[in-house]
Motif scaffolding. Structure first.
Motif, PDB file in Angstrom:
ATOM      1  N   MET A 225       0.944  -0.871   0.176  1.00 55.75           N
ATOM      2  CA  MET A 225       0.063   0.252   0.144  1.00 55.75           C
ATOM      3  C   MET A 225       1.058   1.215  -0.418  1.00 55.75           C
ATOM      4  SD  MET A 225      -3.323   0.538   2.609  1.00 55.75           S
ATOM      5  CE  MET A 225      -4.644  -0.702   1.800  1.00 55.75           C
ATOM      6  N   ALA A 226       1.969   1.121   0.703  1.00 59.38           N
ATOM      7  CA  ALA A 226       2.729   2.804   0.496  1.00 59.38           C
ATOM      8  C   ALA A 226       3.763   2.926  -0.293  1.00 59.38           C
ATOM      9  CB  ALA A 226       3.875   1.986   2.078  1.00 59.38           C
ATOM     10  N   ALA A 227       3.847   1.618  -1.252  1.00 61.96           N
ATOM     11  CA  ALA A 227       4.260   1.465  -1.703  1.00 61.96           C
ATOM     12  C   ALA A 227       3.860   2.509  -3.844  1.00 61.96           C
ATOM     13  CB  ALA A 227       5.207   0.292  -2.736  1.00 61.96           C
ATOM     14  N   PHE A 228       2.554   1.648  -3.300  1.00 60.75           N
ATOM     15  CA  PHE A 228       1.345   2.394  -4.530  1.00 60.75           C
ATOM     16  C   PHE A 228       1.092   3.666  -4.370  1.00 60.75           C
ATOM     17  CE2 PHE A 228      -2.875   3.005  -5.675  1.00 60.75           C
ATOM     18  CZ  PHE A 228      -2.966   2.500  -6.921  1.00 60.75           C
ATOM     19  N   VAL A 229       1.219   3.795  -3.242  1.00 67.52           N
ATOM     20  CA  VAL A 229       0.374   5.408  -2.901  1.00 67.52           C
ATOM     21  C   VAL A 229       1.196   6.590  -3.421  1.00 67.52           C
ATOM     22  CG1 VAL A 229       0.159   7.052  -0.930  1.00 67.52           C
ATOM     23  CG2 VAL A 229      -1.025   4.392  -1.025  1.00 67.52           C
ATOM     24  N   ARG A 230       2.758   5.897  -3.019  1.00 70.04           N
ATOM     25  CA  ARG A 230       4.233   6.373  -3.320  1.00 70.04           C
ATOM     26  C   ARG A 230       3.820   7.142  -4.490  1.00 70.04           C
ATOM     27  NH1 ARG A 230       6.123   4.683   1.338  1.00 70.04           N
ATOM     28  NH2 ARG A 230       7.015   6.714   2.714  1.00 70.04           N
ATOM     29  N   ALA A 231       3.533   5.882  -5.344  1.00 66.67           N
ATOM     30  CA  ALA A 231       4.116   6.073  -7.103  1.00 66.67           C
ATOM     31  C   ALA A 231       2.409   6.443  -7.236  1.00 66.67           C
ATOM     32  CB  ALA A 231       3.974   4.578  -7.657  1.00 66.67           C
ATOM     33  N   LEU A 232       1.427   6.368  -7.294  1.00 69.44           N
ATOM     34  CA  LEU A 232       0.048   6.977  -7.575  1.00 69.44           C
ATOM     35  C   LEU A 232       0.097   8.716  -7.585  1.00 69.44           C
ATOM     36  CD1 LEU A 232      -2.890   6.972  -8.795  1.00 69.44           C
ATOM     37  CD2 LEU A 232      -2.990   7.107  -5.444  1.00 69.44           C
ATOM     38  N   GLU A 233       0.792   8.821  -5.787  1.00 68.04           N
ATOM     39  CA  GLU A 233       0.849  10.278  -5.379  1.00 68.04           C
ATOM     40  C   GLU A 233       1.705  11.096  -6.064  1.00 68.04           C
ATOM     41  OE1 GLU A 233       0.366  10.356  -1.374  1.00 68.04           O
ATOM     42  OE2 GLU A 233      -1.639  10.250  -1.247  1.00 68.04           O
ATOM     43  N   GLY A 234       2.895   9.948  -6.557  1.00 67.14           N
ATOM     44  CA  GLY A 234       4.268  10.779  -7.391  1.00 67.14           C
ATOM     45  C   GLY A 234       3.849  11.017  -8.850  1.00 67.14           C
ATOM     46  N   GLN A 235       3.010  11.259  -8.898  1.00 58.66           N
ATOM     47  CA  GLN A 235       2.941  11.536 -10.380  1.00 58.66           C
ATOM     48  C   GLN A 235       0.782  12.118 -10.753  1.00 58.66           C
ATOM     49  OE1 GLN A 235       1.725   7.873 -13.576  1.00 58.66           O
ATOM     50  NE2 GLN A 235       2.598   6.927 -11.397  1.00 58.66           N
ATOM     51  N   GLY A 236       1.153  12.114  -9.770  1.00 53.85           N
ATOM     52  CA  GLY A 236      -0.549  13.402  -9.049  1.00 53.85           C
ATOM     53  C   GLY A 236      -1.501  12.739  -9.786  1.00 53.85           C
ATOM     54  N   GLY A 237      -2.065  11.231  -9.493  1.00 53.78           N
ATOM     55  CA  GLY A 237      -2.856  10.566  -9.602  1.00 53.78           C
ATOM     56  C   GLY A 237      -2.925   9.622 -11.254  1.00 53.78           C
ATOM     57  N   LEU A 238      -4.073   8.990 -10.952  1.00 53.88           N
ATOM     58  CA  LEU A 238      -4.521   8.404 -12.938  1.00 53.88           C
ATOM     59  C   LEU A 238      -5.336   8.258 -12.621  1.00 53.88           C
ATOM     60  CD1 LEU A 238      -1.496   4.868 -11.709  1.00 53.88           C
ATOM     61  CD2 LEU A 238      -1.360   6.951 -14.091  1.00 53.88           C
ATOM     62  N   ARG A 239      -6.873   8.173 -13.693  1.00 52.92           N
ATOM     63  CA  ARG A 239      -7.506   8.047 -13.753  1.00 52.92           C
ATOM     64  C   ARG A 239      -8.024   7.257 -12.934  1.00 52.92           C
ATOM     65  NH1 ARG A 239     -10.952   4.754 -17.645  1.00 52.92           N
ATOM     66  NH2 ARG A 239      -9.026   3.959 -18.483  1.00 52.92           N
ATOM     67  N   GLY A 240      -9.414   8.007 -12.092  1.00 54.28           N
ATOM     68  CA  GLY A 240     -10.132   7.390 -10.784  1.00 54.28           C
ATOM     69  C   GLY A 240      -9.715   7.123  -9.481  1.00 54.28           C
ATOM     70  N   MET A 241      -8.459   7.828  -9.740  1.00 49.42           N
ATOM     71  CA  MET A 241      -7.842   7.994  -8.255  1.00 49.42           C
ATOM     72  C   MET A 241      -6.689   8.970  -8.218  1.00 49.42           C
ATOM     73  SD  MET A 241      -6.029   4.385  -6.529  1.00 49.42           S
ATOM     74  CE  MET A 241      -7.459   3.679  -5.652  1.00 49.42           C
ATOM     75  N   ALA A 242      -7.261   9.647  -7.302  1.00 44.75           N
ATOM     76  CA  ALA A 242      -6.236  10.620  -6.932  1.00 44.75           C
ATOM     77  C   ALA A 242      -5.141  10.747  -6.626  1.00 44.75           C
ATOM     78  CB  ALA A 242      -6.857  12.215  -6.917  1.00 44.75           C
ATOM     79  N   ASP A 243      -5.709   9.866  -5.335  1.00 44.66           N
ATOM     80  CA  ASP A 243      -4.629   9.969  -3.679  1.00 44.66           C
ATOM     81  C   ASP A 243      -4.741   8.603  -3.185  1.00 44.66           C
ATOM     82  OD1 ASP A 243      -7.155  11.199  -2.036  1.00 44.66           O
ATOM     83  OD2 ASP A 243      -6.328  12.922  -2.328  1.00 44.66           O
ATOM     84  N   ARG A 244      -4.213   8.859  -1.880  1.00 45.15           N
ATOM     85  CA  ARG A 244      -4.473   7.541  -0.871  1.00 45.15           C
ATOM     86  C   ARG A 244      -5.956   6.855  -0.739  1.00 45.15           C
ATOM     87  NH1 ARG A 244      -0.391  10.068   3.229  1.00 45.15           N
ATOM     88  NH2 ARG A 244       0.783  10.233   1.486  1.00 45.15           N
ATOM     89  N   SER A 245      -6.662   8.406   0.171  1.00 49.46           N
ATOM     90  CA  SER A 245      -8.200   8.209   0.458  1.00 49.46           C
ATOM     91  C   SER A 245      -8.732   7.342  -0.857  1.00 49.46           C
ATOM     92  CB  SER A 245      -8.332   9.362   0.469  1.00 49.46           C
ATOM     93  OG  SER A 245      -8.850  10.574  -0.809  1.00 49.46           O
ATOM     94  N   ASP A 246      -8.714   7.610  -1.417  1.00 51.26           N
ATOM     95  CA  ASP A 246      -9.342   6.711  -3.357  1.00 51.26           C
ATOM     96  C   ASP A 246      -9.383   5.070  -2.597  1.00 51.26           C
ATOM     97  OD1 ASP A 246     -10.880   8.724  -4.057  1.00 51.26           O
ATOM     98  OD2 ASP A 246      -9.256   9.159  -5.355  1.00 51.26           O
TER      99      ASP A 246
END
Length: 328
Positions: A225-246
């Motif tokens: 979960m930590a690695a995914f959140v860092r990858a997701l938030e590091g690129q400003g989110g992806l379609r359908g998911m902005a950040d960890r709260s999603d």
């Protein structure tokens, strides 16, 4: 135990012996140090030859839907015989599942489904070749007040007694998003300080005096979960998911549930279980799945699912404690 010791380095073997003694119990023993634990996981588990029968023991961070998603992922690659059962509660420590006179909060509600089976009876049946358990959170409270390592050892021993070849896993979860120490910080530090450095290290030290000592591997959902959140938030989110709260559910009033995951979070955790249990790269697995009740789950978008699958495999194969190694 002697056979196990022969396969360890001299330092690791001596650490086991000094922690527990060769014959006696050692419930109060010092935890195995990092070197001794690392030596236990030098050789990965062999990949399963066929579908697994899995028993899940825990609480609402296991839930009903996630194990059903693991089954669907297994079936998607032809492992049609994958089956599972569970015993759950609300915030339940391993001690409460073990001791008949300790109440399990939410027992009737959480186990009101076709996959419920009494945990002790299930393990005594010898019908399961994989056993996944988790401890309550706050994990520090569980360790301090519920003798977590001892009950981890007891459950592992019961499973191994009735099915010598069973694969035993500790499911590493997460803490509240608003944890004062910082959510990502807890995900980074808890494995070394608590999940492995305290809970697993003490259980392994105690088990070493009670041969055959069950080796417990880890399903590192928190670190994934930590690695995914860092990858997701590091690129400003992806379609359908902005950040960890999603990754997290919503309360009836629409506010964020800071601990329970939603369908998309359950998918990430299910991928982690699949990768560890089967030693298979989850890349390309379907991401439109169903909940345990048969209804369609909210699916991650294709780019989110692809990132999840990549991160899961990267994390799982980087940690010897998963038993996967660098499996292809």
């Amino acid at each position: 135990m002697l056979d196990r010791l022969k396969n360890l380095s001299g330092v690791a073997a001596m650490s086991l012996l000094s922690a527990c003694g060769l014959l006696g119990r050692c419930d109060g023993a010092e935890p195995l140090d990092d070197a001794a634990r690392a030596a236990l996981y030098q050789v990965p588990l062999p990949a399963p030859d066929d579908a697994l029968s899995v028993f899940h023991l825990g609480h609402s961070l296991v839930g009903r839907d996630m194990p059903g998603m693991v089954q669907q992922l297994a079936q998607a690659v032809g492992l049609d015989a994958h089956r599972y059962d569970s015993q759950l509660g609300w915030g339940t420590p391993l001690r409460a599942h073990w001791e008949p006179d300790v109440a399990i909060n939410g027992f009737a509600q959480e186990n009101d489904h076709p996959r419920y089976r009494d945990a002790a009876e299930a393990l005594r049946s010898g019908e399961y070749n994989a056993f996944v358990m988790t401890e309550m959170v706050e994990l520090r409270d569980a360790i301090a007040h519920h003798d977590s390592a001892e009950y981890l050892r007891r459950w592992a021993g019961l499973a191994r007694e009735h099915q010598p070849d069973v694969r035993i896993y500790l499911y590493e979860t997460w803490h509240y998003l608003d944890d004062p120490a910082g959510w990502l910080n807890r995900l980074d530090t808890d494995p070394g300080a608590l999940w492995e450095g305290e809970l697993l290290a003490r259980a392994l030290a105690a088990a070493a005096a009670d041969p055959p000592a069950p080796l417990i591997h880890v399903i590192p959902a928190g670190r994934v979960m930590a690695a995914f959140v860092r990858a997701l938030e590091g690129q400003g989110g992806l379609r359908g998911m902005a950040d960890r709260s999603d990754l997290f559910a919503r309360m009836p009033d629409g506010s964020l549930d800071p601990i329970h995951i939603n369908d998309v979070g359950a998918y990430l955790v299910a991928l982690t279980h699949y990768a560890v249990l089967y030693h298979r790269d989850p890349l390309g697995l379907p991401h439109a799945l169903r909940r345990a009740d048969g209804t369609l789950a909210d699916a991650p978008s294709a780019p989110v699912a692809a990132l999840m699958q990549q991160v899961v495999w990267d994390v799982v194969t980087s940690l010897p404690v998963t038993g996967v190694g660098d499996a292809q």
